[in-house]
Enzyme design. Structure first.
Site, PDB file in Angstrom:
ATOM      1  N   SER A 171       0.853  -1.207   0.000  1.00  0.00           N
ATOM      2  CA  SER A 171       0.000   0.000   0.000  1.00  0.00           C
ATOM      3  C   SER A 171       0.882   1.249   0.000  1.00  0.00           C
ATOM      4  CB  SER A 171      -0.914  -0.022   1.231  1.00  0.00           C
ATOM      5  OG  SER A 171      -1.667  -1.210   1.261  1.00  0.00           O
ATOM      6  N   GLY A 173       0.851   4.080  -1.620  1.00  0.00           N
ATOM      7  CA  GLY A 173       0.248   5.414  -1.568  1.00  0.00           C
ATOM      8  C   GLY A 173      -0.049   5.853  -0.150  1.00  0.00           C
ATOM      9  N   ASP A 174      -0.614   4.949   0.647  1.00  0.00           N
ATOM     10  CA  ASP A 174      -0.881   5.261   2.051  1.00  0.00           C
ATOM     11  C   ASP A 174       0.404   5.545   2.804  1.00  0.00           C
ATOM     12  OD1 ASP A 174      -3.868   4.764   2.556  1.00  0.00           O
ATOM     13  OD2 ASP A 174      -3.297   2.943   1.503  1.00  0.00           O
ATOM     14  N   SER A 175       1.426   4.736   2.538  1.00  0.00           N
ATOM     15  CA  SER A 175       2.680   4.877   3.277  1.00  0.00           C
ATOM     16  C   SER A 175       3.394   6.174   2.926  1.00  0.00           C
ATOM     17  CB  SER A 175       3.588   3.668   3.001  1.00  0.00           C
ATOM     18  OG  SER A 175       2.957   2.477   3.420  1.00  0.00           O
ATOM     19  N   ALA A 178       1.606   8.858   4.703  1.00  0.00           N
ATOM     20  CA  ALA A 178       1.940   8.828   6.129  1.00  0.00           C
ATOM     21  C   ALA A 178       3.280   9.508   6.397  1.00  0.00           C
ATOM     22  CB  ALA A 178       1.976   7.387   6.618  1.00  0.00           C
TER      23      ALA A 178
END
Length: 415
Positions: A171, A173-175, A178
């Protein structure tokens, strides 16, 4: 449960409230927790964060959870109940940083939005991670990491030119979002501290507080920020970067090649001096000494020729002989690692990139080591991801709730 050292991290004393689920917000606060911040994670009673049930499970709880929630405290709050919202508000006003990844408008509905809290605590720092950001025509749409990766550009350039775009196997994009959240939080804390520091809890003329701010991270923008020179290349030259498989377009040679036994190897010989050493090492002195190939701009038009020469040599080598030959020539080269390769690799082991821990029942488990490495204030794992609501009583008592009140809230499904 195995714990880390007792040396305080660089964020010791920083209080963080996490209002979010799954990946982007929780990964942001995870990194702060790894370096000493006191992170309180709010979860819904019953099942908690959906990540608890994702991928490989042990006794009904995700192994991912043990990493994503390490060092955090868990309190359950039914945020549909106004009493739970009031508890969250008290925690938010005590926090140095609030991290949330709800859809825009949800916190405002609960009177926990940035402007709501700022009126009470001018030093409020809120990191908001969402698909499209807090403004713009798409702000109200749901936006997971996969959508951010697609809109931000990384999906378009991932894969082979004759096939549909592929996703990265994590994932990403999420990381990436973040990590932008972590950077924003650190900059906001710095600004708060140089403008007056932490709020003293008073209002009016007695109020002492630095200037807080909202850190607005859109997933698609965080991915877009990784897209290197795409914008000026298109604006100035009309170039649209396309999928190129294992190659790095416009930077030659940098590609994935196959050895004689069918193993894949990555060779990055795109520096001018490195290219010369690479071609000499594979027996192509003609190309090493070709003045037309001395610089990258000369190599780009002859990419196929260069790649063919390197591939022809690789096909006569085993992966070990190829690695040894190119490493001896000081050419950046490496095999493509699986997690099995990583966990038996001397470099990973020398850098303490695996930590040995155990679950509450004594079952051993390895977790990834913490990065970045800091010489004086390293990160550490104090405990694995906690059981749902494991710290509810402790946190509520710190807010002044007595045992009878806590029992009543629990009996009525508030916590």
């Amino acid at each position: 449960m195995t714990t880390g050292t007792s040396k305080p991290g660089p964020l010791a004393g920083i209080k963080v409230l996490e209002l979010g689920t799954l990946i982007a917000g929780p990964f942001c606060s995870r990194m702060l927790a790894e370096f000493g911040a006191d992170v309180i994670k709010v979860e819904a009673p019953g099942n908690g964060d959906p990540l608890r049930q994702w991928r490989v499970l042990k006794d009904g709880t995700s192994l991912w959870w043990s990493v994503q929630a390490r060092n955090k405290k868990s309190i359950t709050l039914n945020m549909k109940d106004e009493r739970a919202q009031e508890i969250a508000r008290k925690l938010a006003l005590e926090a140095d940083v609030i991290i949330e990844n709800y859809r825009p408008g949800v916190l405002e509905k609960w009177k926990l939005g940035y402007e709501d809290l700022k009126q009470l605590n001018p030093a409020t720092i809120m990191v908001r991670l969402s698909g499209y950001g807090q403004t713009g025509p798409l702000r109200d749409l749901p936006g997971f990491g996969a959508i951010g990766e697609s809109m931000g550009g990384i999906r378009y350039v991932s894969g082979h030119p004759d096939r549909p775009p592929v996703r990265i196997g994590i994932s990403i994009g999420d990381s990436i979002a973040a990590l932008h959240g972590v950077i924003g939080a650190m900059m906001a804390l710095r600004h708060r501290d140089v403008t007056g520091g932490r709020w003293n809890g008073k209002q009016g003329a007695d109020c002492v507080a630095g200037q807080g701010q909202m850190v607005d991270v859109a997933l698609y923008e965080a991915v877009f920020n990784m897209m290197e020179s795409m914008v000026p290349e298109f604006d100035f030259a009309g170039v649209v970067r396309e999928r190129t498989g294992g190659a790095l377009p416009g930077i030659v040679p940098s590609n994935t090649y196959t050895t004689g036994e069918g193993m894949n190897i990555v060779i990055a010989g795109n520096g001018d001096a490195i290219f010369k050493r690479l071609m000499s090492a594979i027996g192509r002195e003609d190309m090493a000494n070709d003045p037309g190939l001395a610089r990258n701009d000369g190599r780009v038009p002859r990419t196929e020729e260069i790649d063919a020469a390197i591939q022809q040599w690789c096909s006569t080598q085993t992966i070990e002989t190829a690695l040894a030959t190119l490493q001896a020539a000081d050419v950046p080269v490496g095999k493509i690692y699986s997690v099995k390769d990583m966990m038996n690799d001397a470099q990973f082991l020398a850098r303490d990139m695996f930590e040995q821990h155990q679950f509450a029942d004594g079952t051993p488990v390895k977790l990834p080591g913490i990065t970045p490495k800091m010489s004086e204030t390293p990160g550490q794992t104090k405990w694995l991801g906690p059981e749902l609501g494991a710290h509810s009583d402790e946190i509520l008592q710190s807010l002044g709730y007595d045992e009878a009140h806590i029992k009543m809230l629990r009996d009525q499904g508030v916590v």
